[in-house]
Write an enzyme that holds these catalytic residues in place. Structure first.
Site, PDB file in Angstrom:
ATOM      1  N   ARG A  31       0.830  -1.209   0.000  1.00  0.00           N
ATOM      2  CA  ARG A  31       0.000   0.000   0.000  1.00  0.00           C
ATOM      3  C   ARG A  31       0.861   1.253   0.000  1.00  0.00           C
ATOM      4  NH1 ARG A  31      -2.707  -4.192   1.648  1.00  0.00           N
ATOM      5  NH2 ARG A  31      -4.991  -4.284   1.687  1.00  0.00           N
ATOM      6  N   GLY A 103      -0.913 -11.474  -5.576  1.00  0.00           N
ATOM      7  CA  GLY A 103      -2.342 -11.181  -5.659  1.00  0.00           C
ATOM      8  C   GLY A 103      -2.644  -9.751  -5.242  1.00  0.00           C
ATOM      9  N   SER A 176     -12.499  -9.864   2.152  1.00  0.00           N
ATOM     10  CA  SER A 176     -11.231  -9.759   1.430  1.00  0.00           C
ATOM     11  C   SER A 176     -10.778  -8.305   1.409  1.00  0.00           C
ATOM     12  CB  SER A 176     -11.395 -10.260  -0.006  1.00  0.00           C
ATOM     13  OG  SER A 176     -10.330  -9.782  -0.809  1.00  0.00           O
ATOM     14  N   ASP A 325      -3.630 -15.740   6.765  1.00  0.00           N
ATOM     15  CA  ASP A 325      -2.311 -16.115   6.239  1.00  0.00           C
ATOM     16  C   ASP A 325      -1.517 -16.964   7.240  1.00  0.00           C
ATOM     17  OD1 ASP A 325      -2.873 -14.736   3.917  1.00  0.00           O
ATOM     18  OD2 ASP A 325      -1.880 -12.897   4.582  1.00  0.00           O
ATOM     19  N   LYS A 352      -5.638 -19.407  -2.365  1.00  0.00           N
ATOM     20  CA  LYS A 352      -4.431 -18.636  -2.043  1.00  0.00           C
ATOM     21  C   LYS A 352      -3.331 -19.006  -3.053  1.00  0.00           C
ATOM     22  CE  LYS A 352      -6.062 -16.179   1.257  1.00  0.00           C
ATOM     23  NZ  LYS A 352      -6.212 -14.728   1.061  1.00  0.00           N
ATOM     24  N   ARG A 356      -4.178 -24.114  -0.258  1.00  0.00           N
ATOM     25  CA  ARG A 356      -3.536 -24.352   1.049  1.00  0.00           C
ATOM     26  C   ARG A 356      -4.305 -25.366   1.900  1.00  0.00           C
ATOM     27  NH1 ARG A 356      -1.570 -18.189   2.661  1.00  0.00           N
ATOM     28  NH2 ARG A 356       0.198 -18.167   1.225  1.00  0.00           N
ATOM     29  N   ARG A 401       4.365 -19.414   2.355  1.00  0.00           N
ATOM     30  CA  ARG A 401       3.993 -19.723   3.751  1.00  0.00           C
ATOM     31  C   ARG A 401       4.011 -21.230   4.021  1.00  0.00           C
ATOM     32  NH1 ARG A 401       3.272 -14.574   5.281  1.00  0.00           N
ATOM     33  NH2 ARG A 401       2.013 -13.248   3.932  1.00  0.00           N
TER      34      ARG A 401
HETATM   35  C1  S3P Z   1      -4.028  -9.066   1.723  1.00  0.00           C
HETATM   36  C2  S3P Z   1      -5.273  -9.584   1.955  1.00  0.00           C
HETATM   37  C3  S3P Z   1      -5.535 -11.025   2.144  1.00  0.00           C
HETATM   38  C4  S3P Z   1      -4.265 -11.773   2.467  1.00  0.00           C
HETATM   39  C5  S3P Z   1      -3.127 -11.400   1.550  1.00  0.00           C
HETATM   40  C6  S3P Z   1      -2.823  -9.919   1.666  1.00  0.00           C
HETATM   41  C7  S3P Z   1      -3.874  -7.609   1.543  1.00  0.00           C
HETATM   42  O1  S3P Z   1      -6.072 -11.577   0.955  1.00  0.00           O
HETATM   43  O2  S3P Z   1      -4.478 -13.173   2.414  1.00  0.00           O
HETATM   44  O3  S3P Z   1      -1.956 -12.124   1.892  1.00  0.00           O
HETATM   45  O4  S3P Z   1      -2.741  -7.089   1.611  1.00  0.00           O
HETATM   46  O5  S3P Z   1      -4.893  -6.939   1.347  1.00  0.00           O
HETATM   47  P1  S3P Z   1      -7.649 -11.455   0.583  1.00  0.00           P
HETATM   48  O6  S3P Z   1      -7.970 -10.026   0.387  1.00  0.00           O
HETATM   49  O7  S3P Z   1      -7.800 -12.249  -0.696  1.00  0.00           O
HETATM   50  O8  S3P Z   1      -8.372 -12.076   1.710  1.00  0.00           O
END
Ligand code: S3P
Length: 441
Positions: A31, A103, A176, A325, A352, A356, A401
């Protein structure tokens, strides 16, 4: 990138002791880089995690015209400046953007690109190409962004944004933070108030950091809003340590007889430390001390000592997002506890970096531990006398992880273990082994 190489992990020679720090928080680092790129002016960043995932965000925004000037510091973190594109908007890139394994990079970028009239193809590695994207593109399409092929679930996907974005109120189908953030970031540029309601609270770093970049947010449990049109202004961010990385050191100290460690300068954001609440309920010797704030993020230290008598517990669905996580490493702890541990409604684990849920059951099975799924619940019957069988080789499935979780089975156990594609740790915690070994007495 995945590899077939097997790394042999030897048991620790003695208990862990002393103090440790962990690298910068991955979610906050992403971010900090992405919001700085969106902002008008030059932001100052420090404590940024140097890992493959964060580097995916850095190179993505550089391709879009932000000037990223972050360099490696003596403690291994990244610090420096990011000059954003601000009101001029991102530049049309000349090639697709490769988000690697990340992601967070691709999903947040989808929201970031939504207000701008450029056409960008987003792609990733083989793991990211298997992960669902419609959960992000669907609300952004409601706001007016276009995706091609329209409604496609998997990368590569090409996005064309529009300055005429519509504000929406969106009831997210799952908790999420990536989805919530993508919609809110698009909402900054839409006329009116954009709101995301969630079925359970997800991490709130976006709501906490956007005001530091001059954009007001309102947030309560399970809802967050932003009112546009607004714009981001450059800021200063110091990233605290990553509780998700700290969880691996904490689990090592819990499982290795005689250990006692203190992990300093960790984010203690309540939306991220569900693993501490779970460990407490398992009877673990853990303590957290709140010491201050980085921006609006609370931080402090975590003390953990070896605990011989852990007990299984049930983790309700409402708490899963706060430890999502950490489920692989908590599953390994649960494998050493007396009784059954139940993680409720953890279907998100299937999408994930790898599946997982299946991988946890597979790895614990190799250890001789009964673990199974019932619907979307994960159940583990622990064995306090657990011994590692000779010659075990775990597969990380290219998932950082899982690589660290199975390495812990060897580090804290009675036999060396092999971990296939251990190099995946570079995604979030490149110095994981060194940090653990430094705590060895
Ligand atoms: C994250 C949100 C989570 C988490 C990922 C990081 C983030 O995923 O599992 O490692 O930085 O916003 P989801 O938004 O898919 O739950």
């Amino acid at each position: 990138m995945s590899s077939d190489a097997v790394q042999i992990i030897e048991p620790l020679s003695g208990p862990l002791s002393g103090t440790a720090t962990v690298p910068g928080d991955k979610s906050i680092s992403h971010r900090a880089v992405l919001f700085s790129a969106m902002a008008e002016g030059t932001s100052q960043l420090s404590g940024v995690l140097d890992s493959q995932d964060v580097r995916s965000s850095m190179s993505a925004v550089a391709q879009l015209g932000a000037k990223v000037n972050l360099s490696v510091q003596s403690d291994g973190s990244l610090a420096g400046t990011v000059e954003g594109w601000g009101a001029a908007g991102p530049a049309q890139p000349s090639a697709p953007i490769d988000c690697g394994n990340s992601g967070t990079t691709v999903r947040l970028l989808m929201g970031i690109l939504a207000p701008w009239p450029i056409t960008v193809t987003l792609d990733g590695d083989s793991s990211l190409r298997r992960r669902p994207m419609r959960r992000i593109t669907a609300p952004l399409m409601k706001m007016g962004a276009k995706f091609a092929p329209a409604g496609q679930e998997l990368l590569p996907i090409t996005e064309t944004g529009t300055p005429a974005l519509r504000a929406i109120t969106y009831d997210a189908p799952m908790a999420s933070a990536q989805l919530k953030t993508a919609v809110l970031l698009a909402g900054v540029f839409a006329e009116g108030t954009t709101t995301v309601n969630e079925p359970a609270p997800s991490r709130n770093h976006t709501e906490l950091m956007l005001p530091e970049f001059g954009v007001a947010t309102t947030a309560a449990t399970r809802t967050a809003s932003v009112t546009g049109p607004s714009a981001l202004e450059a800021s200063t961010v110091h990233v605290p340590g990553d509780p998700s990385s700290a969880a691996f050191l904490a689990a090592a100290a819990l499982l290795k007889p005689g250990s006692s460690i203190c992990i300093k300068n960790v984010s203690l954001n309540p939306a991220r430390i569900g693993f501490l609440r779970t460990l407490e309920r398992m009877g673990a010797n853990v303590e957290e001390r709140h010491e201050g704030q980085e921006g609006k993020e609370p931080n402090g230290s975590i003390t953990v000592s070896y605990t011989p008598h852990l007990r299984g517990c049930e983790i309700p669905a409402q708490h899963i997002a706060s430890l999502i996580d950490e489920i692989p490493v908590l599953a390994l702890v649960a494998a050493h506890a007396h009784g059954v541990t139940v993680f409720k409604e953890v279907g998100e684990l299937r999408v994930k970096e790898t599946d997982r849920l299946a991988a946890i059951i597979e790895g614990l099975g190799l250890l001789g531990v009964d673990a199974w799924e019932e619907g979307n619940n994960l159940l583990i019957e622990g064995n306090p006398q657990l011994e590692v069988p000779e010659g075990l080789v775990f597969d990380s499935h290219g998932d950082h992880r899982l690589a660290m979780t199975w390495a812990l089975a060897g580090l804290c156990g009675n036999q060396p273990v092999g971990v296939r594609d251990f190099g995946a740790v570079a995604v979030s915690y490149p110095r994981f082994l060194e940090d653990i070994e430094r705590l060895e007495r």
